[in-house]
Motif scaffolding. Structure first.
Motif, PDB file in Angstrom:
ATOM      1  N   HIS A 137       0.805  -1.222   0.000  1.00  0.00           N
ATOM      2  CA  HIS A 137       0.000   0.000   0.000  1.00  0.00           C
ATOM      3  C   HIS A 137       0.837   1.270   0.000  1.00  0.00           C
ATOM      4  O   HIS A 137       0.314   2.361  -0.221  1.00  0.00           O
ATOM      5  N   ILE A 138       2.152   1.158   0.241  1.00  0.00           N
ATOM      6  CA  ILE A 138       3.051   2.307   0.091  1.00  0.00           C
ATOM      7  C   ILE A 138       3.706   2.180  -1.281  1.00  0.00           C
ATOM      8  O   ILE A 138       4.479   1.254  -1.518  1.00  0.00           O
ATOM      9  N   LYS A 139       3.374   3.071  -2.166  1.00  0.00           N
ATOM     10  CA  LYS A 139       3.841   2.944  -3.550  1.00  0.00           C
ATOM     11  C   LYS A 139       5.298   3.420  -3.649  1.00  0.00           C
ATOM     12  O   LYS A 139       5.584   4.579  -3.940  1.00  0.00           O
ATOM     13  N   MET A 140       6.206   2.477  -3.416  1.00  0.00           N
ATOM     14  CA  MET A 140       7.639   2.784  -3.409  1.00  0.00           C
ATOM     15  C   MET A 140       8.208   2.615  -4.820  1.00  0.00           C
ATOM     16  O   MET A 140       8.064   1.540  -5.421  1.00  0.00           O
ATOM     17  N   PRO A 141       8.830   3.641  -5.368  1.00  0.00           N
ATOM     18  CA  PRO A 141       9.431   3.528  -6.693  1.00  0.00           C
ATOM     19  C   PRO A 141      10.389   2.341  -6.789  1.00  0.00           C
ATOM     20  O   PRO A 141      11.088   2.005  -5.833  1.00  0.00           O
ATOM     21  N   ALA A 147       5.752  -5.292  -4.772  1.00  0.00           N
ATOM     22  CA  ALA A 147       4.492  -4.822  -4.183  1.00  0.00           C
ATOM     23  C   ALA A 147       3.298  -5.464  -4.865  1.00  0.00           C
ATOM     24  O   ALA A 147       2.304  -5.815  -4.215  1.00  0.00           O
ATOM     25  N   GLY A 148       3.399  -5.630  -6.183  1.00  0.00           N
ATOM     26  CA  GLY A 148       2.305  -6.267  -6.910  1.00  0.00           C
ATOM     27  C   GLY A 148       2.100  -7.713  -6.498  1.00  0.00           C
ATOM     28  O   GLY A 148       0.961  -8.176  -6.358  1.00  0.00           O
ATOM     29  N   THR A 149       3.205  -8.426  -6.265  1.00  0.00           N
ATOM     30  CA  THR A 149       3.067  -9.823  -5.838  1.00  0.00           C
ATOM     31  C   THR A 149       2.448  -9.907  -4.450  1.00  0.00           C
ATOM     32  O   THR A 149       1.652 -10.815  -4.170  1.00  0.00           O
ATOM     33  N   LEU A 153      -1.035 -11.598  -3.240  1.00  0.00           N
ATOM     34  CA  LEU A 153      -1.100 -12.557  -2.135  1.00  0.00           C
ATOM     35  C   LEU A 153      -2.176 -12.167  -1.136  1.00  0.00           C
ATOM     36  O   LEU A 153      -2.902 -13.028  -0.623  1.00  0.00           O
ATOM     37  N   GLU A 154      -2.307 -10.886  -0.859  1.00  0.00           N
ATOM     38  CA  GLU A 154      -3.350 -10.432   0.066  1.00  0.00           C
ATOM     39  C   GLU A 154      -4.739 -10.715  -0.489  1.00  0.00           C
ATOM     40  O   GLU A 154      -5.641 -11.157   0.240  1.00  0.00           O
ATOM     41  N   VAL A 173      -3.249 -12.870   6.827  1.00  0.00           N
ATOM     42  CA  VAL A 173      -2.143 -12.127   6.239  1.00  0.00           C
ATOM     43  C   VAL A 173      -1.445 -11.346   7.352  1.00  0.00           C
ATOM     44  O   VAL A 173      -2.104 -10.676   8.145  1.00  0.00           O
ATOM     45  N   VAL A 174      -0.133 -11.441   7.405  1.00  0.00           N
ATOM     46  CA  VAL A 174       0.655 -10.583   8.284  1.00  0.00           C
ATOM     47  C   VAL A 174       1.410  -9.605   7.388  1.00  0.00           C
ATOM     48  O   VAL A 174       2.353  -9.994   6.691  1.00  0.00           O
ATOM     49  N   ARG A 175       0.944  -8.372   7.372  1.00  0.00           N
ATOM     50  CA  ARG A 175       1.562  -7.328   6.540  1.00  0.00           C
ATOM     51  C   ARG A 175       2.585  -6.598   7.398  1.00  0.00           C
ATOM     52  O   ARG A 175       2.237  -5.881   8.319  1.00  0.00           O
TER      53      ARG A 175
END
Length: 246
Positions: A137-141, A147-149, A153-154, A173-175
């Motif tokens: 959910h944090i869109k890191m460059p 992040a997509g994977t 999974l979530e 899920v443990v995020r």
């Protein structure tokens, strides 16, 4: 009676910390990892009855063989922790074929392969814990594929929870946020990649040097709490992040 807990990616990082924690708690731990020497070293450290098995979670034949071996010793498992993952930044223009397939097979197909093989050993109930990341959910460059994977999974975890509820299998899920321990002295990425990653994140207001980092051992407390939930209570997702000490 203690639980039988299978952990993927158990040779290092969070997986190793979880193996140590649950072994100390009196559970029986099965350590899976792509590099047998690493998971075997952890198994040797924590001692019997815990044991290590070679398993490349992105290879369905390797997963089938690993769970067949588990079934010989433990016809019933209580918990599967899908922890193994590949974490690597890159841009779309530069990403290699092997980087694409590696993250997709390990981070997405891996939990599918392992959960599918674990289900027959969870007859009568069990718990699947899928390890995700705050990057979902944090869109890191440069971290778009990882992040997509984790986002995938979530989503899958939520759907699995509904699908498996009638079988008595819970899915959580443990995020988790950034984690580290005393063995992690820096990034394993090439220096130029690490510098570009930090620079690109700084451009969007994410200063990686200032983001708090939690210790792997602290994160294991959350897994312990989830597994100790009474049978009439379900937690679909736990979100963890580092916190700066006062």
């Amino acid at each position: 009676m203690g639980k039988t807990i299978v952990i993927t990616g158990a040779g290092d990082g969070l997986g190793r910390a979880l193996a140590r924690r649950f072994a100390a708690d009196g559970e029986t731990v099965v350590l899976l990892g792509r590099t047998l020497s690493k998971v075997q070293a952890v198994a040797d450290e924590i001692g019997a009855p815990h044991f290590a098995i070679h398993c490349d979670v992105g290879d369905p034949d390797s997963v089938r063989a690993a769970f067949a071996e588990i079934a010989k010793r433990h016809p019933k498992i209580d918990v599967l922790i899908n922890n193994a993952a590949i974490y690597e930044p890159f841009t779309l223009a530069e990403v290699r074929d092997d980087q694409i397939t590696g993250q997709l097979t390990t981070n997405v197909a891996g939990p599918i392969f392992c959960s599918r093989e674990a289900l027959p050993l969870m007859a009568g109930g069990g718990h699947i814990l899928n390890v995700s990341s705050e990057s979902s959910h944090i869109k890191m460059p440069m971290l778009w594929l990882y992040a997509g994977t984790k986002t995938a999974l979530e989503y899958m975890s939520d759907m699995w929870g509904n699908e498996l509820a009638a079988q008595g299998v819970r899915v959580t899920v443990v995020r988790a946020g950034m984690m580290m321990d005393e063995t992690k002295t820096g990034s394993s990425w090439p220096m130029d990649v690490s510098v570009r990653f930090a620079t690109e994140n700084a451009k969007v207001g994410l200063n990686l040097r200032e983001r708090p980092i939690s210790h792997y051992n602290s994160v294991t407390d959350a897994f312990r709490a989830v597994l100790d939930m009474p049978p009439d209570l379900h937690i679909g997702m736990v979100t963890l992040s580092g916190r700066k000490k006062a």
